[in-house]
Scaffold this motif. Structure first.
Motif, PDB file in Angstrom:
ATOM      1  N   VAL A 132       0.883  -1.347  -0.004  1.00 19.42           N
ATOM      2  CA  VAL A 132      -0.273   0.153  -0.132  1.00 19.42           C
ATOM      3  C   VAL A 132       0.590   1.023   0.327  1.00 19.42           C
ATOM      4  CG1 VAL A 132       0.182   0.202   2.568  1.00 19.42           C
ATOM      5  CG2 VAL A 132      -1.707   0.763   0.313  1.00 19.42           C
ATOM      6  N   SER A 133       0.370   2.347  -0.465  1.00 23.61           N
ATOM      7  CA  SER A 133       0.683   3.594  -0.394  1.00 23.61           C
ATOM      8  C   SER A 133       0.378   4.137   0.040  1.00 23.61           C
ATOM      9  CB  SER A 133       1.239   4.331  -2.101  1.00 23.61           C
ATOM     10  OG  SER A 133       0.106   4.351  -2.497  1.00 23.61           O
ATOM     11  N   ASP A 134       1.020   5.803   0.712  1.00 18.94           N
ATOM     12  CA  ASP A 134       0.520   6.328   1.749  1.00 18.94           C
ATOM     13  C   ASP A 134       0.430   8.073   0.819  1.00 18.94           C
ATOM     14  OD1 ASP A 134       0.139   5.250   3.788  1.00 18.94           O
ATOM     15  OD2 ASP A 134       1.893   5.395   4.895  1.00 18.94           O
ATOM     16  N   ALA A 135      -0.815   8.734   0.797  1.00 18.00           N
ATOM     17  CA  ALA A 135      -1.126   9.777  -0.306  1.00 18.00           C
ATOM     18  C   ALA A 135      -1.858  10.792   0.813  1.00 18.00           C
ATOM     19  CB  ALA A 135      -1.710   9.519  -1.327  1.00 18.00           C
ATOM     20  N   PRO A 136      -2.108  12.170   1.402  1.00 17.73           N
ATOM     21  CA  PRO A 136      -3.175  13.016   1.667  1.00 17.73           C
ATOM     22  C   PRO A 136      -4.257  12.842   0.439  1.00 17.73           C
ATOM     23  CG  PRO A 136      -1.408  14.000   0.306  1.00 17.73           C
ATOM     24  CD  PRO A 136      -1.126  12.821   0.425  1.00 17.73           C
ATOM     25  N   PRO A 137      -5.116  12.723   1.975  1.00 15.22           N
ATOM     26  CA  PRO A 137      -6.708  12.951   0.903  1.00 15.22           C
ATOM     27  C   PRO A 137      -6.937  14.305   0.901  1.00 15.22           C
ATOM     28  CG  PRO A 137      -7.169  12.607   3.753  1.00 15.22           C
ATOM     29  CD  PRO A 137      -5.616  12.409   3.281  1.00 15.22           C
ATOM     30  N   TYR A 138      -6.439  15.424   0.815  1.00 14.14           N
ATOM     31  CA  TYR A 138      -6.938  16.193   0.278  1.00 14.14           C
ATOM     32  C   TYR A 138      -5.320  17.560   0.687  1.00 14.14           C
ATOM     33  CZ  TYR A 138      -8.386  17.225   5.549  1.00 14.14           C
ATOM     34  OH  TYR A 138      -8.260  17.263   6.835  1.00 14.14           O
ATOM     35  N   PRO A 139      -5.137  18.280   0.536  1.00 13.10           N
ATOM     36  CA  PRO A 139      -4.187  19.212   0.861  1.00 13.10           C
ATOM     37  C   PRO A 139      -3.799  20.075   2.047  1.00 13.10           C
ATOM     38  CG  PRO A 139      -4.772  19.833  -1.218  1.00 13.10           C
ATOM     39  CD  PRO A 139      -5.888  18.744  -1.277  1.00 13.10           C
TER      40      PRO A 139
END
Length: 111
Positions: A62-69
């Motif tokens: 799995v990768s991580d990312a912010p759901p919104y800025p």
């Protein structure tokens, strides 16, 4: 691009094995809850799950990312993995079990 209602309906159907799974509109997108605990969000038709140790083990790779800025990164669960309802339910159930119980809200003054 806002999340489509059919995306939420599909997610809730697929995740039903996790317990009581709900999605509440929040700031134009959706918060995802399992048995009253917020476990993530759906933004731009993408599922973001709060990272927990056990949840990460189930979700790998799995990768991580912010759901919104400006948001903290969360686990980004690829849409093709939603098709495995048993796996998705397990991921959300395990994540909810590891997250703290929400604190009760204080009553508003003057009410």
């Amino acid at each position: 691009m806002a999340t489509q209602q059919r995306t939420i309906e599909f997610l809730l159907e697929q995740a039903s094995g996790a317990g009581t799974v709900t999605a509440k509109p929040m700031f134009g997108e959706y918060g995802v809850y399992v048995d009253g605990k917020m476990i993530g969000s759906v933004c731009d038709d993408q599922l973001f799950v709060k990272p927990t140790l056990s949840g990460r083990v189930v979700a790998e790779p799995v990768s991580d990312a912010p759901p919104y800025p400006g948001a903290r990164p969360q686990m980004l669960i690829a849409a093709d993995r939603w098709d495995d309802a048993e796996w998705l339910g397990e991921l959300l159930r395990i994540t909810a079990a590891e997250l703290p119980t929400p604190k009760p809200r204080k009553p508003k003054q003057g009410s």
